[in-house]
Scaffold this motif. Structure first.
Motif, PDB file in Angstrom:
ATOM      1  N   MET A 126       3.341  -6.560  -7.337  1.00 21.38           N
ATOM      2  CA  MET A 126       2.351  -6.647  -6.196  1.00 21.38           C
ATOM      3  C   MET A 126       2.475  -7.560  -5.014  1.00 21.38           C
ATOM      4  O   MET A 126       1.941  -7.909  -3.931  1.00 21.38           O
ATOM      5  N   GLY A 127       3.449  -8.723  -5.456  1.00 28.87           N
ATOM      6  CA  GLY A 127       3.419  -9.699  -4.620  1.00 28.87           C
ATOM      7  C   GLY A 127       2.854 -11.091  -5.048  1.00 28.87           C
ATOM      8  O   GLY A 127       3.113 -12.166  -4.119  1.00 28.87           O
ATOM      9  N   PHE A 128       2.393 -11.162  -6.055  1.00 29.90           N
ATOM     10  CA  PHE A 128       1.729 -12.295  -6.540  1.00 29.90           C
ATOM     11  C   PHE A 128       2.857 -13.274  -7.042  1.00 29.90           C
ATOM     12  O   PHE A 128       3.658 -12.748  -7.980  1.00 29.90           O
ATOM     13  N   CYS A 133      -1.123 -14.500  -4.007  1.00 28.43           N
ATOM     14  CA  CYS A 133      -0.530 -13.702  -3.097  1.00 28.43           C
ATOM     15  C   CYS A 133      -0.774 -14.038  -1.590  1.00 28.43           C
ATOM     16  O   CYS A 133      -1.855 -14.133  -1.254  1.00 28.43           O
ATOM     17  N   THR A 134       0.096 -13.979  -0.813  1.00 29.98           N
ATOM     18  CA  THR A 134      -0.138 -14.095   0.544  1.00 29.98           C
ATOM     19  C   THR A 134      -0.153 -12.520   1.295  1.00 29.98           C
ATOM     20  O   THR A 134       0.301 -11.546   0.714  1.00 29.98           O
ATOM     21  N   GLN A 135      -0.659 -12.574   2.564  1.00 33.81           N
ATOM     22  CA  GLN A 135      -0.683 -10.973   3.324  1.00 33.81           C
ATOM     23  C   GLN A 135       0.622 -10.498   3.521  1.00 33.81           C
ATOM     24  O   GLN A 135       0.959  -9.401   3.013  1.00 33.81           O
ATOM     25  N   THR A 142       5.051  -6.847   1.903  1.00 29.29           N
ATOM     26  CA  THR A 142       6.371  -6.565   1.436  1.00 29.29           C
ATOM     27  C   THR A 142       6.677  -6.086   0.226  1.00 29.29           C
ATOM     28  O   THR A 142       7.530  -5.011  -0.128  1.00 29.29           O
ATOM     29  N   ALA A 143       5.712  -6.252  -0.853  1.00 29.83           N
ATOM     30  CA  ALA A 143       5.563  -5.755  -2.226  1.00 29.83           C
ATOM     31  C   ALA A 143       5.067  -4.249  -2.374  1.00 29.83           C
ATOM     32  O   ALA A 143       4.951  -3.538  -3.134  1.00 29.83           O
ATOM     33  N   SER A 149       4.728   0.816  -6.005  1.00 33.11           N
ATOM     34  CA  SER A 149       4.373   2.185  -5.822  1.00 33.11           C
ATOM     35  C   SER A 149       4.467   2.973  -7.148  1.00 33.11           C
ATOM     36  O   SER A 149       3.730   3.823  -7.392  1.00 33.11           O
ATOM     37  N   ASP A 150       5.537   2.453  -7.623  1.00 26.32           N
ATOM     38  CA  ASP A 150       5.706   3.102  -9.050  1.00 26.32           C
ATOM     39  C   ASP A 150       5.151   2.366 -10.437  1.00 26.32           C
ATOM     40  O   ASP A 150       5.643   2.863 -11.360  1.00 26.32           O
TER      41      ASP A 150
END
Length: 200
Positions: free
Chosen positions: A149-151, A170-172, A177-178, A183-184
């Protein structure tokens, strides 16, 4: 500048409703927190039923009454299936997300829905530039989901009992991007939760 809304708002995902607790949620809340499959990853681990009932009470008398931070009951089809928060914490010098789902809600991607909703709320409504999470090192499933998720893992904390807690940020821009990559992702078999609400 970040702020705390005057009232925890209702959030909706594809399958979930995140809203303020009501007094009628007490038994479901206690059942969730008393389930050791969930509570083993929360704070110092399982607590007594009396402590969990007191914790539920403080959500109303401290968190909501004093507008300290946002705490949600997580519902699916009208039934309480989890718990979520975003709150300031000295551990990361910022806001961290916390969520937990009942075991019968595992394995269907609901954890990702909850995490995405509260991360987006942190960025879009609270105006945060970063969102954090603290997760027990053995909780590899949650760590993997948060990474997708971007963390990013930024450091470790050694707890008093010798266990390790991972701090993730995690940044915005990383979250955006993630989004496609996550999604899956399926729900972790454990909740991404380390520090449950302990108001007052």
């Amino acid at each position: 500048m970040t702020s705390t809304p005057a009232s925890t708002p209702t959030l909706r995902t594809e399958r979930l409703l995140l809203e303020r607790y009501t007094p009628e949620d007490e038994e479901s809340f206690v059942a969730l927190f008393q389930d050791t499959r969930v509570s083993r990853w929360m704070g110092d681990g399982p607590a007594s039923e009396a402590d969990d009932r007191a914790l539920f009470g403080r959500i109303f008398t401290k968190v909501y009454a004093e507008e300290r931070f946002d705490v949600w009951a997580v519902r699916r089809n009208g039934r309480l299936v989890g718990h979520a928060e975003i709150k300031p914490t000295d551990v990361v010098d910022g806001h961290e997300i916390i969520y937990a789902l009942a075991p019968d809600a595992w394995g269907s991607g609901l954890g990702v829905e909850v995490a995405r909703a509260i991360v987006a709320y942190g960025f879009d409504t609270l105006g945060l530039t970063e969102v954090h999470a603290t997760v027990a090192a053995p909780n590899t499933a949650s760590l993997a989901v948060l990474a997708k998720m971007g963390f990013e893992h930024v450091r470790d904390i050694t707890e008093d009992d010798g266990s390790t807690t991972r701090v993730l940020t995690c940044t915005q821009s990383r979250a955006a991007t993630a989004t496609g990559a996550a999604s899956d992702v399926r729900d972790p078999r454990r909740p991404a939760m380390r520090q449950p609400t302990q108001p007052g």
